[in-house]
Design an enzyme around this catalytic site. Structure first.
Site, short mmCIF file in Angstrom:
data_model
loop_
_atom_site.label_atom_id
_atom_site.label_comp_id
_atom_site.label_asym_id
_atom_site.label_seq_id
_atom_site.Cartn_x
_atom_site.Cartn_y
_atom_site.Cartn_z
N THR A 8 43.75 40.09 45.09
CA THR A 8 43.83 41.03 46.22
C THR A 8 43.56 42.45 45.72
OG1 THR A 8 45.40 39.63 47.37
CG2 THR A 8 45.42 41.96 47.98
N THR A 62 39.14 45.86 43.84
CA THR A 62 38.34 45.26 42.75
C THR A 62 38.13 43.77 43.02
OG1 THR A 62 39.54 46.82 41.34
CG2 THR A 62 38.06 45.28 40.25
N GLU A 89 50.29 36.65 44.37
CA GLU A 89 49.44 36.82 43.16
C GLU A 89 50.10 36.16 41.96
OE1 GLU A 89 47.08 40.99 44.12
OE2 GLU A 89 49.10 41.11 43.29
C1 5RP Z 1 47.51 43.93 44.92
C2 5RP Z 1 47.26 44.18 43.49
C3 5RP Z 1 45.92 44.72 43.12
O1 5RP Z 1 45.31 43.82 42.25
C4 5RP Z 1 46.09 46.05 42.47
O2 5RP Z 1 46.78 46.88 43.38
C5 5RP Z 1 44.75 46.69 42.11
O3 5RP Z 1 44.04 47.03 43.26
P1 5RP Z 1 42.67 47.80 43.22
O4 5RP Z 1 41.68 46.85 42.64
O5 5RP Z 1 42.39 48.13 44.66
O6 5RP Z 1 42.86 49.03 42.39
O7 5RP Z 1 48.07 43.95 42.63
O8 5RP Z 1 48.83 43.52 45.15
#
Ligand code: 5RP
Length: 224
Positions: free
Chosen positions: A23, A26, A100
């Site tokens: 999630t 990225t 996750e």
């Molecule tokens: C979601 C997460 C995401 O992997 C983390 O917040 C990184 O997000 P981004 O890729 O938008 O920086 O742990 O719960």
């Protein structure tokens, strides 16, 4: 840079894989690239780590299964809010940390995809998300504060908000973001947070990542 990390991770996806799909922004770049491969004939079965990721996968035609249908996965690819030199992670900025962590722990391997800004010497600059049961919120908050002070950590706990009140996770829980600043002993904090009854899960992922693909202006590198 997020796309570069996602592209490099895609090289590790093989035909027929059962894939945990993370999630965040990225991970979403990864989903877009994966969808192109799927439309080109790659066969994968994805297990999403959030409703948000599930929606994107469905929109782009990435085949999905539930974790109950596929309880053991080959590989999970997910982002992170922080990664240290020992591949300890802070996750949960997007509020999906519980699913996750369950999906990553169901996977033989977890690849983290991130840009250089996520690499830190010591975890804790990014507030640590702690998912808590709404029942007994005040009690749980006090227990976390007492634990933090026992471990020499200081900083506020802030209830995460959304536009229409408290932020609620896919599992119906709340998130307390812990602004500790620096977490010198992430293992001790992780273990002891888990012993507080109202804590559902926390965003410290320790011994879970197989390696991380870190993208910077000069390209992507692997951290293991
Ligand atoms: C979601 C997460 C995401 O992997 C983390 O917040 C990184 O997000 P981004 O890729 O938008 O920086 O742990 O719960």
């Amino acid at each position: 840079m997020k796309i570069k990390a996602a592209e490099a991770a895609l090289q590790h996806v093989e035909d027929g894989m059962r894939l945990g799909i993370g999630t965040g922004s990225t991970a979403e770049e990864f989903v877009r690239l994966l969808a192109e491969k799927v439309s080109g004939g790659l066969r994968v079965q994805g297990v999403p780590t959030s409703e948000r990721t599930a929606r994107l996968c469905l929109e782009l035609g990435v085949p999905l299964k539930s974790l109950d249908e596929l309880p053991e996965l080959d590989l999970t690819i997910d982002g992170a809010d922080e990664v240290d030199g020992a591949l300890r992670l802070v996750k949960g900025g997007g509020g999906a940390l519980l699913r996750e962590k369950i999906v990553a722990s169901a996977s033989s391997r977890m690849i983290v995809i991130a840009d250089e800004s996520k690499v830190v010497e010591t975890l804790g600059k990014f507030p640590l998300p702690i998912e808590v049961n709404p029942f007994g919120l005040a009690t749980t908050r006090i227990a976390i504060e007492k634990l933090a002070s026992k471990l020499g950590l200081s900083g506020d706990l802030k209830l995460r908000k959304s536009d229409d009140g408290a932020f609620t996770t896919d599992g119906g829980h709340l998130i307390l973001d812990a602004f500790f600043g620096r977490i010198p002993d992430a293992e001790a904090l992780a273990t002891q947070l888990n012993s507080i009854p109202g804590v559902v899960e926390h965003g410290l992922f320790i011994n879970m990542a197989s390696f991380a693909i870190i993208a910077g202006p000069a390209g992507a590198r692997t951290m293991q």
